[in-house]
Design an enzyme around this catalytic site. Structure first.
Site, PDB file in Angstrom:
ATOM      1  N   LYS A 211     -30.882 -55.036  21.398  1.00  0.00           N
ATOM      2  CA  LYS A 211     -30.587 -54.273  20.182  1.00  0.00           C
ATOM      3  C   LYS A 211     -31.365 -54.854  18.998  1.00  0.00           C
ATOM      4  CE  LYS A 211     -26.775 -53.077  17.124  1.00  0.00           C
ATOM      5  NZ  LYS A 211     -25.339 -53.060  16.887  1.00  0.00           N
ATOM      6  N   GLU A 217     -32.741 -65.706  24.292  1.00  0.00           N
ATOM      7  CA  GLU A 217     -32.813 -65.664  25.760  1.00  0.00           C
ATOM      8  C   GLU A 217     -33.726 -64.524  26.211  1.00  0.00           C
ATOM      9  OE1 GLU A 217     -30.068 -65.920  23.981  1.00  0.00           O
ATOM     10  OE2 GLU A 217     -28.615 -67.289  24.921  1.00  0.00           O
ATOM     11  N   GLY A 273     -23.436 -53.681  20.701  1.00  0.00           N
ATOM     12  CA  GLY A 273     -24.070 -54.072  21.961  1.00  0.00           C
ATOM     13  C   GLY A 273     -23.186 -53.819  23.169  1.00  0.00           C
ATOM     14  N   ARG A 274     -21.913 -54.173  23.060  1.00  0.00           N
ATOM     15  CA  ARG A 274     -21.011 -54.033  24.211  1.00  0.00           C
ATOM     16  C   ARG A 274     -20.551 -52.589  24.419  1.00  0.00           C
ATOM     17  NH1 ARG A 274     -19.222 -57.171  20.201  1.00  0.00           N
ATOM     18  NH2 ARG A 274     -17.356 -56.619  19.016  1.00  0.00           N
ATOM     19  N   GLU A 359     -14.990 -59.982  23.484  1.00  0.00           N
ATOM     20  CA  GLU A 359     -15.860 -60.080  22.311  1.00  0.00           C
ATOM     21  C   GLU A 359     -15.335 -59.175  21.194  1.00  0.00           C
ATOM     22  OE1 GLU A 359     -20.220 -58.966  22.223  1.00  0.00           O
ATOM     23  OE2 GLU A 359     -20.461 -61.129  22.344  1.00  0.00           O
ATOM     24  N   HIS A 390      -6.762 -63.123  48.965  1.00  0.00           N
ATOM     25  CA  HIS A 390      -6.863 -64.323  49.793  1.00  0.00           C
ATOM     26  C   HIS A 390      -7.287 -65.533  48.974  1.00  0.00           C
ATOM     27  CE1 HIS A 390      -6.204 -62.066  53.500  1.00  0.00           C
ATOM     28  NE2 HIS A 390      -6.808 -61.093  52.834  1.00  0.00           N
ATOM     29  N   LYS A 514     -25.347 -70.568  18.833  1.00  0.00           N
ATOM     30  CA  LYS A 514     -26.777 -70.231  18.771  1.00  0.00           C
ATOM     31  C   LYS A 514     -27.486 -71.125  17.766  1.00  0.00           C
ATOM     32  CE  LYS A 514     -26.374 -65.195  19.411  1.00  0.00           C
ATOM     33  NZ  LYS A 514     -26.627 -63.912  18.770  1.00  0.00           N
TER      34      LYS A 514
HETATM   35  O1  LIG Z   1     -29.031 -56.673  22.468  1.00  0.00           O
HETATM   36  P1  LIG Z   1     -29.201 -57.973  21.767  1.00  0.00           P
HETATM   37  O2  LIG Z   1     -29.467 -57.801  20.302  1.00  0.00           O
HETATM   38  O3  LIG Z   1     -30.274 -58.788  22.435  1.00  0.00           O
HETATM   39  O4  LIG Z   1     -27.856 -58.771  21.871  1.00  0.00           O
HETATM   40  C1  LIG Z   1     -27.345 -59.210  23.087  1.00  0.00           C
HETATM   41  C2  LIG Z   1     -25.952 -59.786  22.944  1.00  0.00           C
HETATM   42  O5  LIG Z   1     -26.004 -61.001  22.240  1.00  0.00           O
HETATM   43  C3  LIG Z   1     -25.236 -61.236  21.083  1.00  0.00           C
HETATM   44  O6  LIG Z   1     -25.180 -62.587  20.837  1.00  0.00           O
HETATM   45  C4  LIG Z   1     -23.850 -60.630  21.095  1.00  0.00           C
HETATM   46  O7  LIG Z   1     -22.845 -61.572  21.298  1.00  0.00           O
HETATM   47  C5  LIG Z   1     -23.674 -59.511  22.085  1.00  0.00           C
HETATM   48  O8  LIG Z   1     -22.754 -58.613  21.555  1.00  0.00           O
HETATM   49  C6  LIG Z   1     -24.967 -58.804  22.376  1.00  0.00           C
HETATM   50  O9  LIG Z   1     -24.718 -57.766  23.285  1.00  0.00           O
END
Ligand SMILES: O=P(O)(O)OC[C@H]1O[C@H](O)[C@H](O)[C@@H](O)[C@@H]1O
Length: 550
Positions: A211, A217, A273-274, A359, A390, A514
């Protein structure tokens, strides 16, 4: 009272009434509730689209449900819901609208943000995704050397990974089996390594999903993927256009990375994002299942959106599920919530819900910034049955904790299951039904004794029962049913956030780690700045450095 004139949740008379009611309910057992009402098992059910929802095995009476609905009314759940659907900026800490519902609005619907209708833009991107997906599926999108694309690698993390990765698994029987799909998220180089080591770069497309397009990462993995591709193909920057596309809200950063914005699929800051895998973030899924199936999934989402928006409180499934969670958290001290799907294809479903729920509602200050003194979001966990039976079900059955659980199952196995395996479905589903039965009704000491069990073993073989569960049964695991299920959980999470008076749409809690990682990295590599660390972290860093021979 707080600055908005909203009374604190636990000072409301409706809250007190629930507390008193809980005391009166005491240890009332589901056995008694079922015995007192022969219709209970059919009365406490709902039908939403293709979902049959049984909530009779919950520790509630009609009065509980009435009191819970009164709580929803006084906390303004319906008003906030309407504000969300209207595109108002209900994500107040980020000053953003919350409009994942617009992602599945039909063509022709009108939803405005800052006076602009967002629906045409949504469909323009869906159409662009559809054309691209069709091209890849037809073998017409060729790589730098002219070979058709056979492998699709999605690089993203959090909401830009969990949604497409989960949905790809769920809808596996609808996917093109001649294409390979991989999902890379972890900054641990092993993730990308294992994803690409057996792939021909000439036939590989990377979908960089982010986004913000600043997530370290994802940008790190995308950069490494680009290096791998260009090195393996012995090609220059010109090869990138054929092998990289981007899904993002940030055109500037996409361009900076070297991806042509013509190969960018856009979405908007009003999509969290979620809550985003039904946006451009779902491109890998769309390539896998095709645009038509993807639209069926969106229709499933929309069906439940409309249900949530219009169904009266007594029949409103997300409202009900949200209220039940509030009930157990506040008045039974339930700390967690298990989601236990009886479908192998739902193996990543609970992991996806962890981000969606934890989240969103893992917050401890209210919308006005005051600390809450009531429980907010639970720990969400679970894996597919029957495997869990199990492993950890022992604790659900006989442990000391209250763990409300959702059981999700399907009447029909997937269409292309090998004929010899279809018969196993009844066994799977027999377990599905038996578990909620055992959890609810247990086994009394008298029943155990009647089996001739030695007296000293009676306490061990007794099942207390009274463990609350929701059963969600659907005909089959179709794209539409997946959309229905996800929307059901999205809105359940919304209801709870509304009642708890928290902002379910920000995620500031992710930030600190972060920032600190950025500060620690140069200490690991250069060995400088370690003196600013606390003594524990400094010791760990120094041990790491010496193990790495630095
Ligand atoms: O889609 P991006 O901007 O790369 O974000 C990826 C993810 O990282 C963030 O740190 C948030 O905690 C998430 O809500 C998000 O989905």
């Amino acid at each position: 009272m707080n600055s908005e004139g909203r009374t604190r949740l636990n000072r409301l008379p409706e809250w007190a009434a629930l507390g008193k009611h809980r005391e009166q309910l005491g240890e009332t057992h589901l056995r008694e509730l079922f015995a007192a009402d022969p219709e209970r098992g059919t009365r406490h059910t709902l039908r939403v689209g293709d979902l049959y929802l049984d909530y009779s095995k919950h520790l509630v009476t009609d009065e509980t449900l009435t009191l819970l609905r009164e709580l929803a009314a006084v906390t303004g759940v319906a008003e906030l819901r309407d504000a969300m659907f209207r595109g108002e900026k209900i994500n107040t800490t980020e000053d953003r609208a919350v409009l994942h519902t617009a992602l599945r609005a039909p063509r022709g619907a009108v939803i405005e943000v800052d006076g602009e209708d967002v629906v045409p833009g949504v469909h323009a991107v869906l159409d662009k995704m559809g054309a691209f997906a069709d091209k890849v599926r037809a073998g017409e999108w060729t790589g730098h050397t002219g070979k058709p694309i056979k492998n699709i690698v999605n690089i993203g993390i959090g909401g830009s990974d969990l949604g497409p990765a989960m949905a790809y698994e769920v809808l596996r029987s609808y996917t093109r089996r001649d294409l390979t799909f991989r999902f890379v998220s972890n900054v641990d180089g092993a993730d990308l390594h294992e994803a690409v080591r057996d792939l021909d770069p000439a036939e590989t497309l990377f979908i960089v999903a982010s986004k913000t397009f600043t997530t370290i990462e994802t940008i790190t993995n995308a950069t490494s993927a680009r290096n791998w591709l260009l090195t393996e193909l012995r090609a220059g920057q010109e090869a990138v256009a054929k092998h990289f596309v981007a899904l993002s809200t940030n055109a500037e950063k996409v361009e900076e990375f070297g991806i042509d914005t013509a190969n960018m699929f856009e979405f908007w800051d009003w999509v969290g994002g979620r809550y985003s895998y039904d946006s451009a973030i779902g491109l890998s899924l769309m390539i896998a299942i095709g645009p038509e199936r993807f639209r069926e999934m969106l229709d499933g989402f929309h069906l439940v959106d409309e249900h949530f928006r219009t169904a009266p409180p007594e029949e409103n499934a997300p409202l009900l599920l949200g209220l039940l969670g509030v009930w157990y958290g506040a008045f039974f001290d339930a700390q967690s919530h298990a989601v236990l799907p009886y479908s192998h294809y739902l193996s990543k479903f609970t992991a996806y819900l962890q981000q969606l729920d934890m989240e969103s509602n893992g917050k401890s200050v209210d919308r006005q910034g005051n600390r809450v003194d009531w429980q907010t979001g639970p720990v969400v966990w679970g894996t597919p049955g029957t495997n869990g039976q199990h492993a950890y079900y022992q604790l659900i059955h006989q442990g000391t904790k209250v763990i409300p659980a959702d059981f999700i199952g399907f009447a029909r196995p997937v269409d292309d299951l090998l004929p010899g395996l279809v018969a196993q479905h009844d066994l799977l589903m027999a377990n599905f039904f038996a578990q909620t039965q055992a959890l609810a009704f247990g086994k009394t000491p008298e029943e155990v004794r009647a089996e001739g069990v030695a007296e000293e073993l009676v306490p061990h073989k007794t099942f207390q029962g009274n463990h609350p569960t929701t059963t969600i049964l659907a005909d089959a695991l179709t794209p539409s049913v997946l959309g229905q299920l996800i929307a059901l959980y999205e809105h359940k999470v919304f209801v709870q956030g509304a009642i708890w008076n928290i902002d379910s749409f920000d995620q500031w809690g992710v930030e600190l780690g972060k920032v600190l990682a950025k500060k620690i990295e140069p200490v690991l590599t250069e060995g400088e700045g370690g003196e600013q660390l606390d003594s524990s972290t400094a010791g760990l860093v120094s041990a790491y450095r010496s193990l790495r021979g630095r």
